[in-house]
Design an enzyme around this catalytic site. Structure first.
Site, PDB file in Angstrom:
ATOM      1  N   GLY A  53       0.819  -1.199   0.000  1.00  0.00           N
ATOM      2  CA  GLY A  53       0.000   0.000   0.000  1.00  0.00           C
ATOM      3  C   GLY A  53       0.855   1.251   0.000  1.00  0.00           C
ATOM      4  O   GLY A  53       2.019   1.231  -0.410  1.00  0.00           O
ATOM      5  N   CYS A  54       0.286   2.361   0.454  1.00  0.00           N
ATOM      6  CA  CYS A  54       1.005   3.636   0.488  1.00  0.00           C
ATOM      7  C   CYS A  54       2.328   3.482   1.222  1.00  0.00           C
ATOM      8  O   CYS A  54       2.367   3.015   2.365  1.00  0.00           O
ATOM      9  CB  CYS A  54       0.145   4.692   1.171  1.00  0.00           C
ATOM     10  SG  CYS A  54       0.980   6.279   1.377  1.00  0.00           S
ATOM     11  N   PHE A  55       3.415   3.875   0.569  1.00  0.00           N
ATOM     12  CA  PHE A  55       4.722   3.584   1.158  1.00  0.00           C
ATOM     13  C   PHE A  55       5.094   4.471   2.338  1.00  0.00           C
ATOM     14  O   PHE A  55       6.056   4.184   3.038  1.00  0.00           O
ATOM     15  CB  PHE A  55       5.833   3.551   0.118  1.00  0.00           C
ATOM     16  CG  PHE A  55       6.002   4.729  -0.815  1.00  0.00           C
ATOM     17  CD1 PHE A  55       5.489   5.986  -0.535  1.00  0.00           C
ATOM     18  CD2 PHE A  55       6.699   4.551  -2.010  1.00  0.00           C
ATOM     19  CE1 PHE A  55       5.664   7.056  -1.403  1.00  0.00           C
ATOM     20  CE2 PHE A  55       6.892   5.618  -2.900  1.00  0.00           C
ATOM     21  CZ  PHE A  55       6.370   6.871  -2.588  1.00  0.00           C
TER      22      PHE A  55
END
Length: 218
Positions: A53-55
């Site tokens: 997902g969002c890093f």
């Protein structure tokens, strides 16, 4: 450039953005521990790469882990050379938002990192993670040798069984060689250290990931 609707299918070599020959400028040192993002790394240390997902939130989960020496965020498993964040978000490069983890195997095993990876997100969601939708949010473990791949596949199988028992669907995590890792822009490196109140969409399933005795030390 942003597109109003992100594609949920990966681009082909013909449809992918062309990119550029030069690397995107990024930070030299880790914002939290001041270790070099691009090395040199200590002798005997190993690297692992995950996408969950969002890093921004994903990276923080790893840099807080004992035995992890440095982390960095970037783009991989796509087609466009040296992509920008905006290009990756368009869905037209094929990349995931990944986290590079440099760790001391004498302190933490690869299997333990895979366990942390699975428990830190929902690996059953395909081309999304929570409210974040797009091909760049897909779940992935990017292995560098057959031993890593075997460990990742074994832990995945164990966790898939545990998730199934709790009513979850099959795991959609890709386990592949992700190709080149392109370091993301300075702004994104250790984002939640620079912006403590920043967005973090990371969230697990609440199901513990078992590790078999045969892979626990690997």
């Amino acid at each position: 450039m942003f597109w109003s609707k992100k594609p949920l299918d990966l681009p082909t070599p013909e449809t992918a953005l062309k990119g550029r020959p030069d690397a995107i400028p990024t930070a030299r040192l880790h914002h939290v521990n001041q270790n070099p993002l691009k090395g040199p790394y200590p002798d005997g240390f190993r690297t692992a790469i995950f996408a969950l997902g969002c890093f921004w939130g994903a990276e923080r989960a790893f840099w807080r882990t004992p035995g992890v020496w440095v982390t960095a965020v970037g783009y991989l498993a796509g087609l466009t050379p040296n992509p920008t964040y905006e290009e990756v978000c368009s869905g037209r490069t094929g990349h995931t938002e990944g986290v590079l983890v440099v760790y001391d195997p004498a302190v933490i095993s690869y299997a333990d990192l895979v366990k942390l990876f699975f428990e830190s997100h929902d690996p059953t969601q395909g081309m999304r993670q929570g409210n974040d939708v797009g091909t760049q949010y897909r779940s992935g473990i990017y292995t560098s040798d057959p031993q890593e791949k075997a460990v990742a596949e074994a832990v995945k199988a164990s966790y898939e069984a545990a998730l199934k028992a709790k009513g979850f669907g099959p795991i959609t995590t890709e386990i592949i060689d992700g190709g080149p890792f392109y370091f993301a822009e300075d702004y994104h490196q250790q984002y939640l250290s620079k912006n403590p109140g920043g967005y973090c969409g990371l969230g697990g399933t609440g199901v513990s990931c078992p590790i078999g005795v045969g892979v626990a030390a690997q």
